[in-house]
Write a protein that holds these residues in place. Sequence first.
Motif, PDB file in Angstrom:
ATOM      1  N   ILE A 201      46.879  18.704  40.555  1.00 32.42           N
ATOM      2  CA  ILE A 201      47.547  18.434  41.833  1.00 32.42           C
ATOM      3  C   ILE A 201      46.497  18.311  42.934  1.00 32.42           C
ATOM      4  N   LEU A 205      45.966  15.716  46.064  1.00 37.38           N
ATOM      5  CA  LEU A 205      45.969  16.201  47.447  1.00 37.38           C
ATOM      6  C   LEU A 205      44.742  15.699  48.191  1.00 37.38           C
TER       7      LEU A 205
ATOM      8  N   LEU B  23      54.565  16.661  47.639  1.00 37.45           N
ATOM      9  CA  LEU B  23      53.173  16.962  47.977  1.00 37.45           C
ATOM     10  C   LEU B  23      52.831  16.580  49.409  1.00 37.45           C
ATOM     11  N   LEU B 244      44.890  22.837  51.891  1.00 39.77           N
ATOM     12  CA  LEU B 244      45.715  22.182  50.880  1.00 39.77           C
ATOM     13  C   LEU B 244      46.354  23.163  49.901  1.00 39.77           C
ATOM     14  N   MET B 245      46.310  24.461  50.189  1.00 39.62           N
ATOM     15  CA  MET B 245      46.916  25.401  49.262  1.00 39.62           C
ATOM     16  C   MET B 245      48.445  25.340  49.297  1.00 39.62           C
ATOM     17  N   PRO B 247      50.685  22.567  49.803  1.00 41.44           N
ATOM     18  CA  PRO B 247      51.262  21.546  48.914  1.00 41.44           C
ATOM     19  C   PRO B 247      51.050  21.887  47.449  1.00 41.44           C
ATOM     20  N   GLN B 248      49.949  22.554  47.168  1.00 42.55           N
ATOM     21  CA  GLN B 248      49.678  23.023  45.820  1.00 42.55           C
ATOM     22  C   GLN B 248      50.860  23.841  45.293  1.00 42.55           C
ATOM     23  N   GLY B 249      51.272  24.842  46.086  1.00 42.38           N
ATOM     24  CA  GLY B 249      52.391  25.692  45.687  1.00 42.38           C
ATOM     25  C   GLY B 249      53.661  24.890  45.526  1.00 42.38           C
ATOM     26  N   GLY B 251      53.988  21.733  44.791  1.00 44.95           N
ATOM     27  CA  GLY B 251      53.912  20.924  43.579  1.00 44.95           C
ATOM     28  C   GLY B 251      54.255  21.738  42.341  1.00 44.95           C
ATOM     29  N   HIS B 252      53.721  22.965  42.288  1.00 44.91           N
ATOM     30  CA  HIS B 252      54.022  23.824  41.147  1.00 44.91           C
ATOM     31  C   HIS B 252      55.507  24.114  41.075  1.00 44.91           C
TER      32      HIS B 252
ATOM     33  N   MET D 152      51.441  29.022  35.928  1.00 45.50           N
ATOM     34  CA  MET D 152      51.690  28.116  37.060  1.00 45.50           C
ATOM     35  C   MET D 152      52.103  28.898  38.292  1.00 45.50           C
ATOM     36  N   ALA D 156      49.942  29.182  41.989  1.00 46.50           N
ATOM     37  CA  ALA D 156      50.464  28.703  43.263  1.00 46.50           C
ATOM     38  C   ALA D 156      50.697  29.833  44.252  1.00 46.50           C
ATOM     39  N   ILE D 158      52.725  32.023  44.139  1.00 47.51           N
ATOM     40  CA  ILE D 158      54.150  32.344  44.265  1.00 47.51           C
ATOM     41  C   ILE D 158      54.461  33.570  43.419  1.00 47.51           C
TER      42      ILE D 158
END
Lengths: 220, 276, 276, 211
Positions: A201, A205, B23, B244-245, B247-249, B251-252, D152, D156, D158
């Motif tokens: 990803i 980005l 994203l 950019l962290m 959009p990373q999350g 996307g996941h 994953m 992230a 999360i």
Amino acid sequence: MHMFEGFLSADWWQVWLGAFFTLAVLSFLYKENALYRFAEHTLVGGYVAYRVVILWDNTLIPRLRDNMVRDGQWIYLFVLFVGLLLYTRYGPSQYAWLARYPIALNVGYFVGLRMAMLPRPTMVQITAAFRNLWVTQDGSFVFSATVNEWVIFITTLTVLSYFMFTLARDWRPTQWSGRLGRYLLMVGFGASFGNTIAGRITLFLGRADFLLSEWLKIGG
Amino acid sequence: MSIWERFERINPRFIFLLMLFVLITPMIRPIGLPVYITPLTQALYDWVEDLPPGSVVLFDSAFAPGSASEIEPTMRALLHHLFQNDHKVVMMAQWELGAMHSSTVLDELAAEYGKEYGVDYANVGWRAGSENWFIGLRDDFIGGMVGVDMSGNDLTEMPLTRDLAAVRPEYFAGVVCFASGNPGVDDWVTYNPNMPLFVQATAVQVPTYMRFVETRQIEALLSGQAGGAQYEQLVGQLGEASRLMDPQGAGHLLIITLMILGNIAFIVNSKKRAAK
Amino acid sequence: MLEMVQLASGAKWGFLADDGQAVSGFCMMMIMLILTYYVITRARAGFPIPHIRKIAGLEALDEAIGRATEMGQPVHISSFRSTVDQQESWAFWVYLAHTAKLCAQYDTRIINCVSDEISLAIHEEIIQTGYLEAGRPDAYNPDDVRYMSNQQFAWVAGVIGMLERERPAAQLLIGRFFAESLVLAEQGNLIGAIQIAANDSAFQLPFFVATCDYVLIGEELYVGAAYISRDPVMTGTVVAEDMVKMALFGVMIVGTLLETFKAEGADNILRTWFNY
Amino acid sequence: MKRELPMLLALGAALLRLFLELSHYQRTEMQWQLHTNQWWAFLAATAVFIGVINLCRLHMHRIRRKVAHWQMSAWCLFVMASFGLYGILLKGPFQAGNQEHWFRWIFDSVLQPADRTMFSLLAFYIASAAYRSFRMRNLEATVMMVTAAVLMLNQASIGPMIWSGWGDMAGWFMDIINAPAQRGLAIGIFLGSYAMVLRMFLGLERKHLGL
């Protein structure tokens, strides 16, 4: 319009060319099209040229100019001659077999390297498989660490036993441990896959960031 | 056709479109997810902090511009850190495109701190010959580099590189390998195990390199963009990676949602198929 | 002619240790060499050799080429980084020769995309020989062996463009792959090709396992290369390999017992020996 | 000459390298290996124009036969010839021109964005691959899916927000299952590839020589 700041200057062209090629490649996600083909052929032609230039500048010319002519290491002339034999493949067919000499030398030299060097990093991995199956700290038994050590030990052995091809392959315990090994291997693969998604990803980005903040100059 | 059946046979283009949307949105409107610093990132920071002033650090850019988004943030943050503490940097490259890409980054950062080429930093680049070349550097750095840097300057004439006879701990304080594949970390581990090795790897490689960390063949391992974001926080130079962290999350989350929905569809449909 | 170079570190006795794992590695080499030689001499003398267990991907290889023939579409076989210095490339050459011969017999086009110059000459030679052995030397088309630059993503751009335009019915991804694995496998999947992958890189295997029809995992790549010829001498080398594997099981179990029951602070003899 | 000599050369080169690697040449004070390595590196570099020849032949054929998209072939050859000659002749053929401003400018503004975007397609492909292949078809696919999901969520940030122990759990999968599984895989690969190397060394495999 911020996008047109410095219109037609070198920096402006750089950003716009970058944006053009970025979008051209991304368009492949929809379908193969003329824009993509243009980017594809530019990339292939450009990189072939780049490789020639960098080898010419950094290896061929310094070796011949400095080492051979200046320092008198004339062996490079001989090496150059042997190397050029490879091109006989593209000449008359009765001389094409001469190309086997540089190929044999190139491959053989690396066969020797692999023979000597392949065991080296593996040895550490073999000793890393020696586990302490009864972990104590300050004289008292530690349960969780012991469980982990057992799991590590069993995983290594079962995964390796999956790769039994000839000997003991019909023996029941090998078959079972091989199957368990395959599942554990899949757990490892799942971990790799999950960990990788972040990286993949990120790659997009980076491009999106370029398009938004450098080309369109919005956000961020 | 029920909605689940349709969902199972979805055109990949819809997934591409959804991904694009998910994203891009948080890039325009950030959420602000937290960043956790891992011990393996901290290890690199601590090593740089403890270096005696004026140490020469070898950078090895073993990546192509393709993976730059994952690797470049750390390279920038680390260069900030090194130049702030007055250390010197020599950049070599195991990948030919890495040489080109990193030289842009290096020049930019060096200009920002007013560093002088040949005294505080140098860029020797890439040479042909893969492992043959690489192994040679262990014994003769200047000879292996054919005596010149990337622009053809004589290495023996520059104050920084003049005395760097070999890639050994006597001459370099350590190696930071920016790796996105092979050749890369494996070469250092195999052919030059004595050099203290620090790695910024792409996220995909981290699981495989964990076994080197366990055996102490690698001292610090930073993972992809997350590693970059962590290092940026440590140095206090927030940049691309930290930004950019989010959009990373997102996307996941999308991928996980898709996976769950896909499985529901799969179960519902296979029940239907079994019923028929 | 050769210049004298000042020694930077103390002298080393190669064969007699002092350099990391040289001795244990050397022993490993001798053991493997002697075992292999012993087994192939037995095979040559006509003694029976144990059979190799079934490898699903290998059985599917001929089937895939057959399907491409039925559909009248080409077969695509490639290894991304097929440089001559890698053992994966050497294994790949065996598969390439096998596939080329089959394709020549079935009158199916074989497309090979290359990323290294010396390998390019070798692949041309191998495919040409395959056509010669099948008795159809004039059917060989040199335009189907293509150099697409040695840079990863230029190569990928060329290959997926080719996949979309020429639509091969079978895609064999054998050998050394990096990040492009997923792009090639997903694109092959989108055009509906039957896909067989063989790979020994722990980074890329997860993607192949997730997306391809058949995967030869790790060691299976090399064992397949020995098995594909159905020659007892080649198969013999696999038996030697399995003997060493059995021995390593023993080593690991003994090493673990020593590690578990050794006194506090004592050295594990086996570990010392292996690390030397 | 055609068959035996190449085989002998290959064997000789392999033995030479084997001796150099195992004997630790530092003793000899002549650094033979260093020099032989440099010769071989140079030998490999002389092959660089083979790729150019292949590319020219392929695209010339396409242009001559006017196959579909032959214009692109012409463009490809043009890019290669112009960029290559520019780089080599920029400062004269015997001086390194690859660090010159405009050469780098073309690299940075054309090749690099296209290359990076090509790589970034993976973000999309990985989403569709995960969607399509992570189904609970069988136990194998299910365990792979579950571990992937755990990792994953951790990547992230999360996972750690849901439960503070999430990072440790992901770490457990990585260190306790993944690392030894990779180790088992690596040892197997070593044995397999070593047998491959020995087959090459003993001359059992000689496909590359066309024999």
